[in-house]
Structure formats: structure tokens, C-alpha cells
Design a protein around this motif. Structure first.
Motif, PDB file in Angstrom:
ATOM      1  N   ILE A  43       0.920  -1.214  -0.318  1.00  0.00           N
ATOM      2  CA  ILE A  43       0.032   0.036   0.087  1.00  0.00           C
ATOM      3  C   ILE A  43       1.134   1.293  -0.036  1.00  0.00           C
ATOM      4  O   ILE A  43       0.531   2.220  -0.620  1.00  0.00           O
ATOM      5  N   ALA A  44       2.044   1.167   0.759  1.00  0.00           N
ATOM      6  CA  ALA A  44       3.036   2.380   0.792  1.00  0.00           C
ATOM      7  C   ALA A  44       3.460   2.705  -0.592  1.00  0.00           C
ATOM      8  O   ALA A  44       3.835   3.802  -0.954  1.00  0.00           O
ATOM      9  N   VAL A  45       4.111   1.452  -1.473  1.00  0.00           N
ATOM     10  CA  VAL A  45       4.696   1.690  -2.580  1.00  0.00           C
ATOM     11  C   VAL A  45       3.595   2.158  -3.497  1.00  0.00           C
ATOM     12  O   VAL A  45       3.972   3.245  -4.557  1.00  0.00           O
ATOM     13  N   GLU A  46       2.313   1.844  -3.682  1.00  0.00           N
ATOM     14  CA  GLU A  46       1.329   2.250  -4.502  1.00  0.00           C
ATOM     15  C   GLU A  46       0.938   3.546  -4.214  1.00  0.00           C
ATOM     16  O   GLU A  46       0.759   4.459  -5.128  1.00  0.00           O
ATOM     17  N   GLY A  47       0.900   4.056  -2.859  1.00  0.00           N
ATOM     18  CA  GLY A  47       0.751   5.328  -2.571  1.00  0.00           C
ATOM     19  C   GLY A  47       1.704   6.410  -2.886  1.00  0.00           C
ATOM     20  O   GLY A  47       1.543   7.510  -3.106  1.00  0.00           O
ATOM     21  N   PHE A  48       2.898   5.929  -2.865  1.00  0.00           N
ATOM     22  CA  PHE A  48       3.757   6.857  -3.042  1.00  0.00           C
ATOM     23  C   PHE A  48       3.990   7.135  -4.465  1.00  0.00           C
ATOM     24  O   PHE A  48       4.456   8.073  -4.995  1.00  0.00           O
ATOM     25  N   ILE A  49       3.455   6.229  -5.474  1.00  0.00           N
ATOM     26  CA  ILE A  49       3.481   6.369  -6.925  1.00  0.00           C
ATOM     27  C   ILE A  49       2.733   7.432  -7.241  1.00  0.00           C
ATOM     28  O   ILE A  49       2.355   8.253  -8.013  1.00  0.00           O
ATOM     29  N   PHE A  50       0.899   6.873  -7.037  1.00  0.00           N
ATOM     30  CA  PHE A  50       0.144   7.316  -7.453  1.00  0.00           C
ATOM     31  C   PHE A  50      -0.567   8.666  -6.457  1.00  0.00           C
ATOM     32  O   PHE A  50      -1.353   9.526  -7.148  1.00  0.00           O
ATOM     33  N   GLU A  51      -0.372   8.521  -5.294  1.00  0.00           N
ATOM     34  CA  GLU A  51      -0.941   9.739  -4.358  1.00  0.00           C
ATOM     35  C   GLU A  51       0.184  10.841  -3.995  1.00  0.00           C
ATOM     36  O   GLU A  51      -0.073  11.866  -4.136  1.00  0.00           O
ATOM     37  N   PHE A 197      -2.054   6.466   2.367  1.00  0.00           N
ATOM     38  CA  PHE A 197      -0.740   6.227   2.210  1.00  0.00           C
ATOM     39  C   PHE A 197       0.245   6.674   3.413  1.00  0.00           C
ATOM     40  O   PHE A 197       1.173   5.803   3.885  1.00  0.00           O
ATOM     41  N   TYR A 198      -0.046   7.711   4.136  1.00  0.00           N
ATOM     42  CA  TYR A 198       0.845   7.945   5.186  1.00  0.00           C
ATOM     43  C   TYR A 198       0.763   6.923   6.465  1.00  0.00           C
ATOM     44  O   TYR A 198       1.906   6.816   7.201  1.00  0.00           O
ATOM     45  N   ASN A 199      -0.340   6.353   6.561  1.00  0.00           N
ATOM     46  CA  ASN A 199      -0.734   5.121   7.657  1.00  0.00           C
ATOM     47  C   ASN A 199       0.089   4.089   7.348  1.00  0.00           C
ATOM     48  O   ASN A 199       0.278   3.329   8.286  1.00  0.00           O
ATOM     49  N   HIS A 200       0.517   3.703   6.164  1.00  0.00           N
ATOM     50  CA  HIS A 200       1.137   2.624   5.841  1.00  0.00           C
ATOM     51  C   HIS A 200       2.643   2.967   5.378  1.00  0.00           C
ATOM     52  O   HIS A 200       3.548   2.101   5.730  1.00  0.00           O
ATOM     53  N   ALA A 201       3.133   4.069   5.306  1.00  0.00           N
ATOM     54  CA  ALA A 201       4.436   4.483   4.644  1.00  0.00           C
ATOM     55  C   ALA A 201       5.268   4.706   5.951  1.00  0.00           C
ATOM     56  O   ALA A 201       6.440   4.288   6.107  1.00  0.00           O
TER      57      ALA A 201
END
Length: 331
Positions: A43-51, A197-201
Motif C-alpha cells: 500500500i505504501a509503494v502504491e501510494g508513493f507512486i500514485f498519491e 498512504f501515510y498510515n502505511h508508509a
């Protein structure tokens, strides 16, 4: 996004996620840490790219608030998964996680000074009693099937008590996190993707403390029997395949929950998540062929009636039935 879509994501993703989690835990009861880490990393990688746009996008909510939320979210996730390694059966695990409905209402009254109607209190009581009945009867069945030596009985019981304490702590922390999220969204607006994103990164460095356990189970997963994935024809250890599907379905599940928090109050979100856990329990009983007794059907009735009371579906059906009764006279 419409709340109905978010509810669909929650039920579809979370229910299938529980199945793959149970397949993993049945083989390796202590694999909770590698499961949690994999979910957070994906979830962190996906959020880092798209969010976050590779870190170029500034957060709408100040980062200091995310650190507080992350501390609670990381603790709840790790404690809940680790409890499965403390002689806590999956149905009993659901008892406490389903109890979040009561915890959310109690903390809402204490912290937010909220007041609810008598019908809301009654509906939540019915839903909680129904889920407790089903999960308790399932846990009782699991306990009756377990064969323990008298010498090991005390040790097992003490570990079980520690598991109960861990689940109780995670229950209260989860409810408090829901209240904190609701307060943030009222102050800074709704930003579900950013919060996801931040909750998982941000918690990822914390998994360094769990690295030995994660590596140990990664080796065990790699030694599991090979499995040929349909359609693509790829062969990989079956435990890694279960973990992959668990991670993907968890993403769908948690995405739906975070979207729901931006559209509804924390109590409504808790009710949806609680009903999802009930559906997961029923599916788990049917899929893994666990007994489904008259007590389970009684619990089902409590949940169904409680849900109708909470959503006040009777008020919506009243005008519809009135119009339906007038139709023959008009014709």
C-alpha cells in the motif's frame, strides 16, 4: 465516490482477505508479522507512486497528525495479527474485533460528547450480541476439538490470557483511532487516499524490530509446496501465492474503509466493518466446513434485525408501502 461503492469494496475485499489469512495462519500461526509487513509495503509503494507523486506532493493534513495516527494504526495492526500466535482461535479473534462497535460508541460519547437515540443503542446491542453469539459458539467448537496435556494446560491458558489482553488493547486503540480520524477530517477536510498512504508508509521503519521473525517466515514460505498459478502458468510456493492474494484483497479492503471514513461518521464506518466481519465469519464457517448450529442462526437473526434498526430502513419502507397500497385505488 459514492458510499455504496466503498461498502462494496469493504465487503468484497475484506471477506476474501479473511479466507487467505486463515489459510496462512492454519499453516503457520506465527506469520502475522510478515503478513502485516507485506500489506503495509504494498500500500505504501502504491501510494508513493500514485498519491504522493514520488514525494513531490505536499500533504493536506500536517504530517505531525499523521505520526499520531500512524502510531495507533501500526500498533493495532501488529497486535491484532500477533494475537493469532497467542492461542487465539480465528473465531475468538473476531469476537473482540467485532466488539469495536460498542467501543466506538462508548468513546464517541466520552470524547466527542455524542448522544444517540434509543433505537441506535438497541440496534448496536443486537448486532454485537448476534456477532458475539456466533463467534463464541465457533470458538467453543474449536476449544472442544483441541487436545491438551494437563501439564501444558496452565501455560496455554496464560498465553491465551495474554492474547485476550492484547486484543482488548487493540480494540480500544482502534476505536480511538476512528474518533481521531473523524476529528481530523472535520478540521482539514476529507483526504482518504493521502491518509491511506501515510498510515502505511510512515510505520515501515518499525518493522526493522520484527525483521528476524519476518525473515524466518519468509524462509518457511519458500519451503512450502509449489503451486501453478492459473492463466499465467507461473509456479511459486503456495504460501507466497496466498500471501499475494491476501495483500491485494487487503488493499481493496482498507481502501474501501478509508473512503468510507470520509463519507460517514466513525460509528457508521464501524457498523459496516462489523457487519463485514460477521459475513466473513459465516463464509469461513461454510468454506472451512465448521459446524453451523441453531445458535449461529440466532446470532444471524440478531445481526439482521439490528442492522435494519440502525439504518432505519422501516422509515424508508413506510412511504413506499403507502404508495404501493394506493396504486390499485388510483387505477
Amino acid at each position: 465516490m459514492h458510499p455504496a461503492v466503498a461498502v462494496g469494496l469493504v465487503f468484497g475485499g475484506c471477506c476474501s482477505n479473511v479466507v487467505f489469512l486463515e489459510l496462512l495462519v492454519r499453516q503457520f500461526p506465527g506469520c502475522g508479522n510478515i503478513v502485516t509487513f507485506s500489506q503495509f509495503l504494498f500500500i505504501a509503494v502504491e501510494g508513493f507512486i500514485f498519491e504522493a507523486n514520488f514525494g513531490r506532493k505536499r500533504p493536506a493534513i500536517p504530517i505531525r497528525y499523521y505520526f499520531i495516527m500512524v502510531a495507533m494504526f501500526f500498533t493495532v495492526s501488529v497486535v491484532n495479527n500477533y494475537a493469532l500466535n497467542l492461542n487465539i482461535a480465528m473465531p475468538l479473534h473476531m469476537i473482540f474485533r467485532s466488539g469495536s462497535l460498542i467501543a466506538s460508541m462508548a468513546l464517541g460519547i466520552i470524547i466527542l460528547k455524542k448522544r444517540y437515540s434509543v433505537s441506535k443503542y438497541t440496534s448496536i446491542a443486537l448486532v454485537s450480541v448476534g456477532i458475539f453469539t456466533c463467534t463464541f459458539m465457533s470458538a467453543k467448537q474449536v476449544a472442544s476439538d483441541s487436545s491438551l496435556n494437563e501439564e501444558d494446560g496452565l501455560q496455554v491458558f496464560l498465553w491465551w490470557l495474554l492474547g485476550i489482553a492484547a486484543l482488548t488493547f487493540a480494540l480500544l486503540m482502534s476505536a480511538r483511532m476512528g474518533i481521531f480520524q473523524e476529528t481530523l477530517y472535520k478540521q482539514f477536510g476529507k483526504h482518504s487516499k493521502e491518509a491511506l498512504f501515510y498510515n502505511h508508509a510512515l510505520p515501515l521503519p518499525g518493522f526493522l524490530l520484527l525483521a528476524p521473525n519476518i525473515y524466518h517466515h519468509a524462509v518457511l514460505f519458500s519451503q512450502s509446496e509449489p503451486f501453478r498459478v492459473p492463466v499465467i502458468g507461473l509456479t511459486l510456493p503456495i504460501m507466497w501465492f496466498y500471501l499475494l492474494l491476501n495483500v491485494v484483497t487487503q488493499y481493496v479492503c482498507i481502501r474501501g474503509v478509508f473512503i468510507l471514513t470520509t463519507e460517514c461518521t466513525s460509528l457508521t464506518v464501524t457498523l459496516v466493518v462489523t457487519l463485514r466481519k460477521f459475513v466473513s465469519l459465516i463464509f469461513s464457517i461454510l468454506y472451512f466446513r465448521n459446524p453451523f448450529t441453531a445458535w449461529h442462526w440466532l446470532g444471524t437473526a440478531f445481526v439482521f434485525v439490528g442492522t435494519l434498526m440502525y439504518t432505519e430502513v422501516w422509515n424508508s419502507l413506510g412511504p413506499f408501502l403507502a404508495r404501493w397500497r394506493k396504486r390499485p385505488k388510483e387505477e
